[in-house]
Every structure is written in C-alpha cells, then in structure tokens.
Write a protein that holds these residues in place. Structure first.
Motif, PDB file in Angstrom:
ATOM      1  N   LYS A 165       0.850  -1.192   0.000  1.00  0.00           N
ATOM      2  CA  LYS A 165       0.000   0.000   0.000  1.00  0.00           C
ATOM      3  C   LYS A 165       0.883   1.238   0.000  1.00  0.00           C
ATOM      4  O   LYS A 165       1.748   1.401   0.870  1.00  0.00           O
ATOM      5  CB  LYS A 165      -0.908   0.005   1.222  1.00  0.00           C
ATOM      6  CG  LYS A 165      -1.848   1.211   1.270  1.00  0.00           C
ATOM      7  CD  LYS A 165      -2.729   1.181   2.510  1.00  0.00           C
ATOM      8  CE  LYS A 165      -3.625   2.418   2.554  1.00  0.00           C
ATOM      9  NZ  LYS A 165      -4.465   2.427   3.783  1.00  0.00           N
ATOM     10  N   ILE A 166       0.675   2.108  -0.988  1.00  0.00           N
ATOM     11  CA  ILE A 166       1.539   3.276  -1.184  1.00  0.00           C
ATOM     12  C   ILE A 166       0.926   4.499  -0.509  1.00  0.00           C
ATOM     13  O   ILE A 166      -0.237   4.837  -0.739  1.00  0.00           O
ATOM     14  CB  ILE A 166       1.740   3.547  -2.684  1.00  0.00           C
ATOM     15  CG1 ILE A 166       2.351   2.319  -3.367  1.00  0.00           C
ATOM     16  CG2 ILE A 166       2.636   4.764  -2.891  1.00  0.00           C
ATOM     17  CD1 ILE A 166       2.352   2.396  -4.878  1.00  0.00           C
ATOM     18  N   VAL A 167       1.719   5.168   0.337  1.00  0.00           N
ATOM     19  CA  VAL A 167       1.311   6.404   1.006  1.00  0.00           C
ATOM     20  C   VAL A 167       2.128   7.539   0.410  1.00  0.00           C
ATOM     21  O   VAL A 167       3.352   7.595   0.610  1.00  0.00           O
ATOM     22  CB  VAL A 167       1.530   6.320   2.528  1.00  0.00           C
ATOM     23  CG1 VAL A 167       1.071   7.614   3.204  1.00  0.00           C
ATOM     24  CG2 VAL A 167       0.794   5.122   3.109  1.00  0.00           C
ATOM     25  N   THR A 168       1.494   8.425  -0.357  1.00  0.00           N
ATOM     26  CA  THR A 168       2.222   9.471  -1.078  1.00  0.00           C
ATOM     27  C   THR A 168       2.257  10.790  -0.298  1.00  0.00           C
ATOM     28  O   THR A 168       1.590  10.953   0.718  1.00  0.00           O
ATOM     29  CB  THR A 168       1.571   9.717  -2.448  1.00  0.00           C
ATOM     30  OG1 THR A 168       0.218  10.154  -2.258  1.00  0.00           O
ATOM     31  CG2 THR A 168       1.559   8.458  -3.282  1.00  0.00           C
ATOM     32  N   GLY A 169       3.058  11.727  -0.809  1.00  0.00           N
ATOM     33  CA  GLY A 169       3.081  13.081  -0.274  1.00  0.00           C
ATOM     34  C   GLY A 169       4.346  13.464   0.449  1.00  0.00           C
ATOM     35  O   GLY A 169       4.467  14.596   0.934  1.00  0.00           O
ATOM     36  N   TYR A 170       5.330  12.572   0.517  1.00  0.00           N
ATOM     37  CA  TYR A 170       6.582  12.904   1.188  1.00  0.00           C
ATOM     38  C   TYR A 170       7.506  13.638   0.201  1.00  0.00           C
ATOM     39  O   TYR A 170       7.654  13.211  -0.939  1.00  0.00           O
ATOM     40  CB  TYR A 170       7.250  11.637   1.715  1.00  0.00           C
ATOM     41  CG  TYR A 170       6.426  10.963   2.802  1.00  0.00           C
ATOM     42  CD1 TYR A 170       6.482  11.424   4.112  1.00  0.00           C
ATOM     43  CD2 TYR A 170       5.577   9.900   2.504  1.00  0.00           C
ATOM     44  CE1 TYR A 170       5.720  10.823   5.112  1.00  0.00           C
ATOM     45  CE2 TYR A 170       4.806   9.299   3.494  1.00  0.00           C
ATOM     46  CZ  TYR A 170       4.883   9.762   4.796  1.00  0.00           C
ATOM     47  OH  TYR A 170       4.123   9.179   5.776  1.00  0.00           O
ATOM     48  N   PRO A 171       8.120  14.749   0.636  1.00  0.00           N
ATOM     49  CA  PRO A 171       8.901  15.576  -0.300  1.00  0.00           C
ATOM     50  C   PRO A 171      10.113  14.884  -0.912  1.00  0.00           C
ATOM     51  O   PRO A 171      10.486  15.162  -2.048  1.00  0.00           O
ATOM     52  CB  PRO A 171       9.338  16.768   0.569  1.00  0.00           C
ATOM     53  CG  PRO A 171       8.322  16.826   1.666  1.00  0.00           C
ATOM     54  CD  PRO A 171       7.964  15.403   1.948  1.00  0.00           C
ATOM     55  N   GLY A 172      10.772  14.003  -0.172  1.00  0.00           N
ATOM     56  CA  GLY A 172      11.980  13.378  -0.695  1.00  0.00           C
ATOM     57  C   GLY A 172      12.367  12.157   0.105  1.00  0.00           C
ATOM     58  O   GLY A 172      11.671  11.747   1.044  1.00  0.00           O
ATOM     59  N   ALA A 173      13.510  11.577  -0.248  1.00  0.00           N
ATOM     60  CA  ALA A 173      13.955  10.343   0.387  1.00  0.00           C
ATOM     61  C   ALA A 173      14.174  10.511   1.883  1.00  0.00           C
ATOM     62  O   ALA A 173      13.837   9.619   2.673  1.00  0.00           O
ATOM     63  CB  ALA A 173      15.235   9.846  -0.284  1.00  0.00           C
ATOM     64  N   ALA A 174      14.727  11.653   2.299  1.00  0.00           N
ATOM     65  CA  ALA A 174      14.975  11.882   3.726  1.00  0.00           C
ATOM     66  C   ALA A 174      13.664  11.873   4.508  1.00  0.00           C
ATOM     67  O   ALA A 174      13.584  11.310   5.605  1.00  0.00           O
ATOM     68  CB  ALA A 174      15.710  13.205   3.924  1.00  0.00           C
TER      69      ALA A 174
END
Length: 347
Positions: free
Chosen positions: A182-191
């Motif tokens: 299940k994919i949770v989107t919205g994080y700005p970057g890898a960190a």
C-alpha cells in the motif's frame, strides 16, 4: 572499482587513439581550448545527478584535449526531458556540450511519449558514472523483516508521488510478485520517507537508492535498524547486500523476467551521460576517452569515496547495448511493463 576494471574501462574507450595522427591531436587541442566545455545537468543543484556532474566537471578538463574549463549548467524541468530535448534538438553538435539526466528518461518513450522530442537510440552515449540498485526496506520494529514476511503480510510504503521510483517500484513488486504494498504518497523526498519509516508512519519504502542510503544511514544499517528485504536492479556488486535477494532471482517466468529487465534497465545506467547526434567522430572519441580517464582518476575516486559516492562506470557500448535490448522488446512484454507499472493506455 578495482584497478583491473579501471584499466580495462580506459582501454576500451581509448583504443581509437592508437591510430590518431599528430595533426588530428593538435586540431582537437585547438577546438577544446577555444571555449568552455559544458555539462548540462537535467535536475536542480544538490541532487545526486548534480553531485556526480560537478565532481566529474572538476576533473574532466584535465583529460580533454587542450584542457578546457568545464562548467556545469543545471537545466531542471519535465523530469529530465527539458535537458535531453535541448541536447537532442538545440545544443551545439560540435562536441562542446554533453548532458546527464534522470536514468528513467531513455526508457520513458517506451511507455509514454508525452513530451518526448528525442530518440534514445540516436543519442551519442558517453558512458555512465555508476550503476544503481534500489531497495525494499522496513524498520526494525515492523513485523515485515524478510521477503517471506512481505509475501505473507504485505506492507505500507512511503512515496514522494506518481511517476517516481518510490511510487512505480512498489507497484512493480506488487504486480509481478503478487505481494500487497500500500503506497502512502506526499513525502517531499527520500529523507522525509526515511523519517516516516523511523516514526512508524509506514512500514517501509521501496525504491530508496543504495548510493544515497549507505552514506547517509550507514549507522542504521550496521546497527540493524533497517531490514533490507529486496534489491531492485539487474545486478548488485555491493558486498553489504550479498544476502539480500535480487528481484530477478525471485521470478521463475521468463516473460516476467524480461519485464523486470526492461523496468530496471535504468538502474544499470544510473548516471548516464550523452552527446547530441552528429558530433564529429574524433571529438566524440576524445570526449569518451576523457570521461573514462576521469572516472579512473585517483583524485576523483578519492573525492567521491569521501562523499560516499559509488563509481562503477559503464562504457558507451554497454549503454547502447542496454538501450538496444530494451527497445527490441516484443510488444507483449512492453504491454506487461505498462501493466506492472500501473500505467493507463499508451499515449
């Protein structure tokens, strides 16, 4: 990169110089020293493509004929399309400009032609600074600690958004291997994604690059805070990952394997460099040899080693072979690639 591989890489690129005439060498000197040599970087400053581009730029001039000044120009936009479209259609074709851009760009026309104004098979490949492998990982407190756990339980993964590795790769893993991610989107970057993993907002992530994870989170890996479940790529040369299964080894169906080869070919040419079509052969050969010698330069290797940057170069011939294999894939394989990536009807 071993000393033997360094020597073989340079020799493979520089063979043409064995028959170069003195007059031709003088002509190359005159051309390259007459103007700055430019590297276009198809991403903003500070990212991995920019870091590699600037490291190479600091040493490339020492190996080009005439030892010109080498400058870097960032040209972000369109996920790398702005830079490669410029290189292909507008940039001078005299040997004064090369470009580096997202590893996904050469493969994108296979699945979506929107914005494409170039033919990857006609670019003059210079080489790649390194290959890459992505990882499926989880936090140590997650019940998902192995690939077997992932098959049984599934997991939630952090993603920056549609079209990125962190969004596409978990879809591929789910669709090809039949696991529930299940994919949770919205994080700005890898960190930010890794912070979400640490906080327990998600179980883990899929598509984090080893080259960015190892130098930045080495302590997490060595202390066992991360579970490394799977490698996403065509191969792996990293000793620290020798016990982590490679996705290609987890499929039995030959068609599925070919689908994965198409999708993860981008990992094998992780940091590609190309010149536009039509560069005079002697100048193109000089650039290729200078690029190879730069990647074997002890000063560059010392610099990149301190920065935790991997140097495992690929030759122009190797990049061209990857492109050829991908672009000769049967239509049914490409359709399954699109399905695995969760894409809609082809544009």
């Amino acid at each position: 990169m071993t000393k033997r591989k360094q020597a073989a890489f340079v020799a493979a690129i520089g063979a043409f110089h064995l028959t170069a005439s003195v007059a031709a060498a003088q002509s190359l000197d005159d051309f390259f020293k007459a103007q700055p040599f430019k590297i276009i970087v198809g991403s903003p400053p500070g990212g991995s493509y920019d870091l590699y581009g600037r490291a190479i730029a600091r040493h490339l001039g020492n190996h080009l004929p005439g030892q010109p000044t080498v400058i870097v120009q960032n040209m972000p936009g369109g996920g790398g399309y702005l830079a490669v479209n410029y290189l292909y259609n507008t940039a001078p074709k005299d040997g004064s400009v090369i470009a580096t851009f997202s590893r996904s760009v050469p493969m994108q026309p296979l699945t979506d032609s929107t914005g494409v104004q170039f033919d990857p098979q006609k670019l003059e490949w210079i080489g790649s600074a390194s290959d890459e492998v992505g990882l499926v990982l989880s936090w140590n407190t997650s019940p998902v600690k192995t690939y077997a756990d992932l098959q049984r339980l599934g997991m939630t993964v952090a993603s920056t958004g549609p079209g990125t590795d962190s969004n596409v790769y978990p879809r591929v893993v789910s669709n090809i291997l039949g696991v529930n991610m299940k994919i949770v989107t919205g994080y700005p970057g890898a960190a930010d994604m890794l912070l979400a993993v640490e906080r327990g907002e998600v179980d883990g992530a899929a598509g984090i690059s080893w080259s960015s994870l190892w130098p930045n989170k080495k302590d997490w890996i060595e202390s066992g805070k991360l579970n490394l479940l799977m490698q996403l790529g065509l191969k792996s040369n990293h000793a620290q990952l020798k016990d982590v299964p490679l996705i290609l080894d987890l499929v039995q169906n030959e068609t599925d394997r070919r689908v994965l080869e198409v999708i993860f070919a981008r990992q094998a040419m992780a940091y590609p460099y190309a010149a536009p079509p039509g560069v005079p052969p002697a100048r193109l050969g000089a650039i290729r040899e200078a690029f190879a010698r730069t990647l074997a330069d002890e000063r560059l290797l010392s610099e990149t080693n301190r920065a935790g940057m991997s140097i495992n170069p690929a030759t122009p011939e190797e990049l061209a072979a990857i492109i050829k294999r991908v672009y000769t894939s049967p239509p049914d394989v490409i359709e399954k690639v699109r399905t695995a990536m969760g894409l809609t009807a082809k544009n």
